[in-house]
Motif scaffolding. Structure first.
Motif, PDB file in Angstrom:
ATOM      1  N   CYS A 152      92.445  17.466  70.194  1.00 56.85           N
ATOM      2  CA  CYS A 152      93.750  16.908  69.825  1.00 56.85           C
ATOM      3  C   CYS A 152      93.612  15.740  68.853  1.00 56.85           C
ATOM      4  O   CYS A 152      94.404  15.612  67.909  1.00 56.85           O
ATOM      5  N   HIS A 153      92.622  14.896  69.069  1.00 52.65           N
ATOM      6  CA  HIS A 153      92.491  13.714  68.223  1.00 52.65           C
ATOM      7  C   HIS A 153      92.121  14.078  66.792  1.00 52.65           C
ATOM      8  O   HIS A 153      92.495  13.357  65.852  1.00 52.65           O
ATOM      9  N   PHE A 189     101.852  12.516  70.962  1.00 53.50           N
ATOM     10  CA  PHE A 189     101.882  11.360  70.072  1.00 53.50           C
ATOM     11  C   PHE A 189     103.169  11.379  69.258  1.00 53.50           C
ATOM     12  O   PHE A 189     103.731  12.439  68.985  1.00 53.50           O
ATOM     13  N   ASN A 190     103.621  10.205  68.863  1.00 50.93           N
ATOM     14  CA  ASN A 190     104.740  10.084  67.938  1.00 50.93           C
ATOM     15  C   ASN A 190     104.215   9.595  66.597  1.00 50.93           C
ATOM     16  O   ASN A 190     103.543   8.552  66.526  1.00 50.93           O
ATOM     17  N   ILE A 191     104.500  10.338  65.541  1.00 48.11           N
ATOM     18  CA  ILE A 191     104.062   9.996  64.188  1.00 48.11           C
ATOM     19  C   ILE A 191     105.296   9.639  63.378  1.00 48.11           C
ATOM     20  O   ILE A 191     106.221  10.453  63.259  1.00 48.11           O
ATOM     21  N   LEU A 198     102.710   4.644  61.568  1.00 49.75           N
ATOM     22  CA  LEU A 198     102.151   4.301  62.870  1.00 49.75           C
ATOM     23  C   LEU A 198     102.185   5.513  63.789  1.00 49.75           C
ATOM     24  O   LEU A 198     103.170   6.257  63.819  1.00 49.75           O
ATOM     25  N   ILE A 199     101.102   5.694  64.514  1.00 55.79           N
ATOM     26  CA  ILE A 199     101.020   6.759  65.517  1.00 55.79           C
ATOM     27  C   ILE A 199     100.898   6.099  66.883  1.00 55.79           C
ATOM     28  O   ILE A 199      99.989   5.292  67.113  1.00 55.79           O
ATOM     29  N   LYS A 200     101.822   6.429  67.760  1.00 55.19           N
ATOM     30  CA  LYS A 200     101.882   5.824  69.080  1.00 55.19           C
ATOM     31  C   LYS A 200     102.029   6.907  70.148  1.00 55.19           C
ATOM     32  O   LYS A 200     102.379   8.051  69.831  1.00 55.19           O
ATOM     33  N   ALA A 221     108.334  10.435  75.445  1.00 55.08           N
ATOM     34  CA  ALA A 221     108.319  11.447  76.510  1.00 55.08           C
ATOM     35  C   ALA A 221     107.037  11.360  77.332  1.00 55.08           C
ATOM     36  O   ALA A 221     107.062  11.501  78.559  1.00 55.08           O
ATOM     37  N   ALA A 222     105.898  11.117  76.658  1.00 53.26           N
ATOM     38  CA  ALA A 222     104.627  11.014  77.369  1.00 53.26           C
ATOM     39  C   ALA A 222     104.605   9.789  78.274  1.00 53.26           C
ATOM     40  O   ALA A 222     104.114   9.842  79.409  1.00 53.26           O
ATOM     41  N   VAL A 223     105.142   8.670  77.780  1.00 52.20           N
ATOM     42  CA  VAL A 223     105.201   7.449  78.585  1.00 52.20           C
ATOM     43  C   VAL A 223     106.118   7.652  79.789  1.00 52.20           C
ATOM     44  O   VAL A 223     105.807   7.234  80.917  1.00 52.20           O
TER      45      VAL A 223
END
Length: 490
Positions: A173-174, A343-345, A354-356, A360-362
């Motif tokens: 994934c990374h 991730f959010n891009i 920024l990628i955070k 939804a994942a949090v």
């Protein structure tokens, strides 16, 4: 549970290997076995890259007959895989050394007369609350699929496109997230329109005939056809399979990647050829595709190009039995942002990309942490630490490569609230000062933090998200593969 395997059909004893050869599983030299399998995979990879198809087929036949491959495959499905305790329709698993040795001998001698068993249908929860169907093959078929995968994967590793990252050794994934970042980073990125797409039930809809055609003259092609058409047993009812590859089969991820091979070309993506200064880089004004299993992102220079790519890919997917999931497929601007693989891009108004971790994942993590702590009411502090530490470490490790420090700190505050409430509930007649002294303190000797949750009796403590350092991921280079002998030192 332990058991010996009894396949539905007798295995061909006239195949490779002495009939009465007894294998001592505990005495197998596993580094030597792994080296044998790796070298043979590398030879298949090299022959494919050189275009010597005849040699590829001969080496694949050798891999399918190899005792090292048989042992390697059995070890994979009975010792290493997380699903080794899960049985197929025959209710059998192999968890002891004599059973593993017998299974390895059986699959090495497996002849063409062997008939695969249907898969057992089970369901696991999805993140959206729905159920994901899995097909669990019997242990014999799992071992045979692992054996076939070692022959099939290196051939296609030499062919797969550079930005395909799902279910491939040495990729993850990374790498997919890093590829997106490299494409749209900078103050003025050219590709600002994103086709964020998901394939609907990809594993269940793969067209068998198209997939078998892509396999060509692969020596185990007929065996793969039998696995694809073996059928499903659900609630003691047999259902034939006319499409798809069971999500749960060892070889299914490889088959999905093969079915999707060529998607970059179909989308119009082009790279500069080797030998040039910009070899491997995308040609200007062409779309860039990043594929991870059945999720993909296409980065385009305009909305019109993104819409055209979506239409092109819809037509390309149809003969393969696949289609976009319309509810999860959209075209968005980079300034709006999109979620991919948790991730959010997004490109922010100041021009920074920024990628955070996605919201939804949090949210999912918060729900899980709350549920875990709630289930531990009445337990001791050590049980809380044992249950939560793997969750915290795993989540932090996954998101440590992106802009996560602020979210890590907020999650630490949330975990503190959960553990504080747990402690107060456990001791309703004690004061807050007593609870603080009992459960919170500077348990981590090298950190000046007096609010670490811990167990006074054992000295164990709950780790914090913020203790995980941010380390940028080094993306895999181009079409590099673990099966390429030229990259042994990479």
């Amino acid at each position: 549970m332990t058991g010996t395997v009894k396949p539905r059909d007798k295995l061909d004893a006239s195949a490779n290997g002495p009939k009465d050869d007894v294998m001592d599983w505990a005495e197998i030299n596993w580094p030597h076995v792994d080296d044998d399998v790796r070298r043979l995979r590398q030879r298949i990879f090299t022959a494919t890259r050189d275009g010597d198809l005849k040699r590829v087929r001969n080496l694949q036949k050798l891999m399918l007959r190899s005792r090292a491959n048989a042992c390697h495959s059995v070890r994979r499905v009975t010792q290493l895989n997380a699903g080794r305790h899960t049985a197929g329709v025959d209710g059998q698993v192999v968890l002891n050394d004599p059973g593993r040795a017998e299974l390895a001998s059986q699959i090495q001698r497996c002849g063409r007369s062997y008939i695969p068993s249907p898969v057992r249908r089970v369901y696991i929860p999805k993140a959206n609350g729905k159920q994901r169907p899995l097909g669990i093959p019997v242990i014999v078929d799992r071992a045979l699929q692992a054996r076939a995968a070692n022959a099939l994967e290196p051939e296609w590793e030499a062919r797969f496109e550079a930005r395909s990252y799902g279910f491939r050794a040495g990729r993850g994934c990374h790498d997919a997230i890093a590829a997106i970042f490299q494409t749209v980073k900078g103050r003025d990125p050219k590709r600002r329109w994103i086709l964020d797409a998901d394939l609907a039930a990809a594993f269940d809809r793969i067209d068998h005939q198209h997939l078998l055609t892509m396999l060509g003259l692969f020596p185990a092609r007929e065996q793969i056809r039998q696995w694809l058409t073996a059928g499903v047993i659900e609630r003691e009812q047999f259902t034939p399979t006319v499409a798809g590859s069971p999500q749960g089969g060892v070889i299914s991820p490889t088959l999905l990647n093969i079915a999707l091979h060529g998607i970059e070309k179909a989308a119009g993506a082009r790279q500069f050829p080797g030998g040039q200064t910009r070899a491997g880089q995308s040609v200007p004004d062409t779309p860039v595709v990043v594929l991870y299993a059945d999720d993909l992102v296409v980065m385009c220079v305009s909305r019109e190009q993104a819409e055209a790519v979506q239409q092109q890919l819809s037509g390309w997917l149809a003969p393969r039995g696949l289609a976009f999931n319309e509810s999860k497929t959209s075209i968005v601007g980079l300034d709006t942002g999109f979620d991919f693989l948790g991730f959010n891009i997004r490109r922010y108004p100041n021009g920074k990309l920024l990628i955070k971790p996605s919201k939804a994942a949090v949210k999912r993590l918060r729900r899980r942490l709350a549920a875990e702590v709630k289930a531990l009411h009445g337990a001791n502090a050590q049980a809380v630490i044992t249950r939560l530490n793997p969750v915290i470490r795993g989540w932090a490790a996954y998101y440590r490569t992106v802009v996560s420090k602020e979210i890590f700190s907020s999650l630490d505050a949330y975990v503190w609230q959960l553990t504080w409430r747990w402690a107060m509930r456990a001791h309703p007649n004690k004061s807050k000062r007593w609870v603080q002294a009992r459960y919170f303190g500077a348990f981590h000797k090298s950190r000046q933090d007096r609010w670490v949750f811990g167990d006074r009796d054992t000295g164990r403590y709950l780790v914090k998200f913020a203790w995980t350092p941010i380390v940028r991921h080094r993306m895999v280079k181009g079409a590099s593969s673990v099966d390429d002998p030229l990259l042994s030192g990479y």
